[in-house]
Design a protein around this motif. Sequence first.
Motif, PDB file in Angstrom:
ATOM      1  N   LEU A   1       0.779  -1.123   0.095  1.00  0.00           N
ATOM      2  CA  LEU A   1       0.224   0.093   0.146  1.00  0.00           C
ATOM      3  C   LEU A   1       0.928   1.231   0.138  1.00  0.00           C
ATOM      4  O   LEU A   1       0.570   2.327  -0.810  1.00  0.00           O
ATOM      5  CB  LEU A   1      -0.895   0.089   1.366  1.00  0.00           C
ATOM      6  CG  LEU A   1      -1.990  -0.935   1.098  1.00  0.00           C
ATOM      7  CD1 LEU A   1      -2.914  -1.121   2.325  1.00  0.00           C
ATOM      8  CD2 LEU A   1      -3.039  -0.715   0.056  1.00  0.00           C
TER       9      LEU A   1
ATOM     10  N   TYR B   1       2.255   1.677  -3.627  1.00  0.00           N
ATOM     11  CA  TYR B   1       1.350   2.377  -4.666  1.00  0.00           C
ATOM     12  C   TYR B   1       1.116   3.960  -3.936  1.00  0.00           C
ATOM     13  O   TYR B   1       0.959   4.862  -4.912  1.00  0.00           O
ATOM     14  CB  TYR B   1      -0.118   1.445  -4.487  1.00  0.00           C
ATOM     15  CG  TYR B   1      -0.053   0.374  -5.312  1.00  0.00           C
ATOM     16  CD1 TYR B   1      -0.302   0.728  -6.586  1.00  0.00           C
ATOM     17  CD2 TYR B   1       0.295  -0.729  -4.942  1.00  0.00           C
ATOM     18  CE1 TYR B   1      -0.366  -0.573  -7.723  1.00  0.00           C
ATOM     19  CE2 TYR B   1       0.165  -1.898  -5.816  1.00  0.00           C
ATOM     20  CZ  TYR B   1      -0.198  -1.787  -7.271  1.00  0.00           C
ATOM     21  OH  TYR B   1      -0.111  -2.725  -7.975  1.00  0.00           O
TER      22      TYR B   1
ATOM     23  N   ALA C   1      -7.285  -0.297 -10.767  1.00  0.00           N
ATOM     24  CA  ALA C   1      -6.337   0.146  -9.586  1.00  0.00           C
ATOM     25  C   ALA C   1      -7.159   0.615  -8.260  1.00  0.00           C
ATOM     26  O   ALA C   1      -6.721   0.190  -7.355  1.00  0.00           O
ATOM     27  CB  ALA C   1      -5.203   1.056 -10.001  1.00  0.00           C
ATOM     28  N   ASP C   2      -7.980   1.383  -8.528  1.00  0.00           N
ATOM     29  CA  ASP C   2      -8.686   1.845  -7.621  1.00  0.00           C
ATOM     30  C   ASP C   2      -9.630   0.968  -6.700  1.00  0.00           C
ATOM     31  O   ASP C   2      -9.537   0.822  -5.431  1.00  0.00           O
ATOM     32  CB  ASP C   2      -9.697   3.045  -7.883  1.00  0.00           C
ATOM     33  CG  ASP C   2      -9.034   4.216  -8.474  1.00  0.00           C
ATOM     34  OD1 ASP C   2      -7.693   4.399  -8.435  1.00  0.00           O
ATOM     35  OD2 ASP C   2      -9.533   4.928  -8.930  1.00  0.00           O
TER      36      ASP C   2
ATOM     37  N   TYR D   1      -8.721  -2.228  -6.796  1.00  0.00           N
ATOM     38  CA  TYR D   1      -7.567  -3.098  -6.277  1.00  0.00           C
ATOM     39  C   TYR D   1      -7.073  -2.720  -4.966  1.00  0.00           C
ATOM     40  O   TYR D   1      -7.220  -3.650  -4.229  1.00  0.00           O
ATOM     41  CB  TYR D   1      -6.475  -3.215  -7.411  1.00  0.00           C
ATOM     42  CG  TYR D   1      -5.355  -3.945  -7.092  1.00  0.00           C
ATOM     43  CD1 TYR D   1      -5.349  -5.536  -7.207  1.00  0.00           C
ATOM     44  CD2 TYR D   1      -4.193  -3.659  -6.639  1.00  0.00           C
ATOM     45  CE1 TYR D   1      -4.482  -6.285  -6.776  1.00  0.00           C
ATOM     46  CE2 TYR D   1      -3.119  -4.320  -6.512  1.00  0.00           C
ATOM     47  CZ  TYR D   1      -3.021  -5.888  -6.495  1.00  0.00           C
ATOM     48  OH  TYR D   1      -1.966  -6.396  -6.370  1.00  0.00           O
ATOM     49  N   LEU D   2      -6.754  -1.376  -4.906  1.00  0.00           N
ATOM     50  CA  LEU D   2      -6.068  -0.906  -3.845  1.00  0.00           C
ATOM     51  C   LEU D   2      -7.252  -0.935  -2.610  1.00  0.00           C
ATOM     52  O   LEU D   2      -6.709  -0.890  -1.582  1.00  0.00           O
ATOM     53  CB  LEU D   2      -5.676   0.462  -3.904  1.00  0.00           C
ATOM     54  CG  LEU D   2      -4.659   0.543  -4.908  1.00  0.00           C
ATOM     55  CD1 LEU D   2      -4.058   2.008  -5.194  1.00  0.00           C
ATOM     56  CD2 LEU D   2      -3.230  -0.228  -4.392  1.00  0.00           C
TER      57      LEU D   2
ATOM     58  N   ASN E   1      -6.600  -2.867   0.938  1.00  0.00           N
ATOM     59  CA  ASN E   1      -6.701  -2.180   2.289  1.00  0.00           C
ATOM     60  C   ASN E   1      -7.473  -2.987   3.304  1.00  0.00           C
ATOM     61  O   ASN E   1      -7.020  -2.843   4.644  1.00  0.00           O
ATOM     62  CB  ASN E   1      -7.378  -0.775   2.053  1.00  0.00           C
ATOM     63  CG  ASN E   1      -7.066   0.065   3.149  1.00  0.00           C
ATOM     64  OD1 ASN E   1      -5.998   0.225   3.911  1.00  0.00           O
ATOM     65  ND2 ASN E   1      -8.386   0.787   3.604  1.00  0.00           N
TER      66      ASN E   1
END
Length: 366
Positions: free
Chosen positions: A300, A303, A328-329, A331-332, A336
Motif C-alpha cells: 500500500l 502504490y 487500480a482504485d 484493487y487498492l 486495504n
Amino acid sequence: MKLQIEMNDHPYEDGLTYAAVSLRGGFITRNYLLGEEGEFRGNCAFFNVLFNYFRLTQQKPGLHYDVQRAASYLSFGVKSEDFVPTLNDVLAMLFCHEYSREKFEEAKTKTRDGFAACYKDGSFRARYKAYEVSDLNKRFTLTTLIRDVDEINFETFEACARALLVPGNVCIYVAGDTGALKMEETDIGEGKKLPQYIPLIGGYGYDPYLREDAHIIGLARQNCNIMVEAFDFMNPQITNFARLLILELLAEQMSLRSAEVWVDPLDASIVFESERPEKYKDKFLIMSEEGFLAAKKKLLVKYGLLLEKSPENFAVKAAVMMGIGVYADQYLAYVNTYSWERFEEILRKSDLKISEAQIVLRKGEN
C-alpha cells in the motif's frame, strides 16, 4: 466501441493532469485473437518500431513511450485545460493507419540499432532469457525477437497497426483534477469505421506439469544472476485480480532486488536479481500472519508513493492493469481491507505450482 477510461480525481500542486494510454501487446507477443476476425500473427518488434515511428514523425514534447512484455503505453502530464486536446492528438495518432514507407525504414533502423546496443549488456540478455521461462505460454524466445527485429517489413507493420491499434485495445488511466475535464469531447475516431473487437493475446496452452526448474549458464562482460519464479495457477477459476494480488504480496515479503512482478491472462512470474544463484521458490510460500500484514503495508505504501510522488508512473501501472481487467482504485481498496484469513483461503484455492530458473552469466569474452 467505447474506450476504457478510469479517472482518479486527485489534484496535484503542479496543477497537471497525468494519463497513460495502454495497449495489449509488447515485445514478446506475436499471436492475437481478434474476436470474430479470428487469429492474427504479428511481429514482436511492432510496438518498438511503431513508437520510434511516432518519435520521428510526431515531435510531441512531453509524450513518453515504453514497451513491456505484453503491454505497450504512451504517457504524459499536461495542464487540465490541455488534457482533452492532448488525448485527442494521441488517439488520432494511434488510429491513423496511414504510414510512410521511408519513415518506417528509419524507425526500423533506429529500433535495430537500439536493440543491438542493449544486447551488448549481459544483464539485458539475462533478463530476456529469463522471459523464455517466465512467459512460456506465449512461447517467447530471444531468437524469435532478434529475427523479428531484423525481418519486420512495411507490409507487416501496416497489418499489425490495422489489427491492434483499435479502440477495443485502448485502456486509459487519468489522475489529477478530473472534475474539470470535458471527457465528452474525447474523439475516438468514430467516423473512421474502426474495427469493433477487443484484441487478446494468444497462447499455446502449455501443460504446467511439464514445466521444470532450470539452471542456465552463459558468458557476459560482467557477472549477473537473474532468478525467475514462474507461477502456474492450477485452479483455472482464479482471476487475474487474485493472481496479481497473490504475486505482489509474495514479492513484498521477500525484499527482492530489482523485482519485476508480471501477470497477464497467460503467464504470471516474479523476475529479480540475486547476489548468488540459490533456491528461492520454497521461501515464497512460507508466510506468517505477521509477514502478511507487513507485506500488505509495504504494498500500500508503494502504490501510495507512486500516486503522490510519481503520478505519471502510477497512471502507467494502472493503465497496464486495466488491460488484464484489474482496476487500480478497486484493487487498492480491496488490499486495504484484505485479511490474513482471506489470503490463506485464496492461496489454498489457487493450487500454486512454482517453477524456478536461475540465469547465471559469468565474465568471459563475448
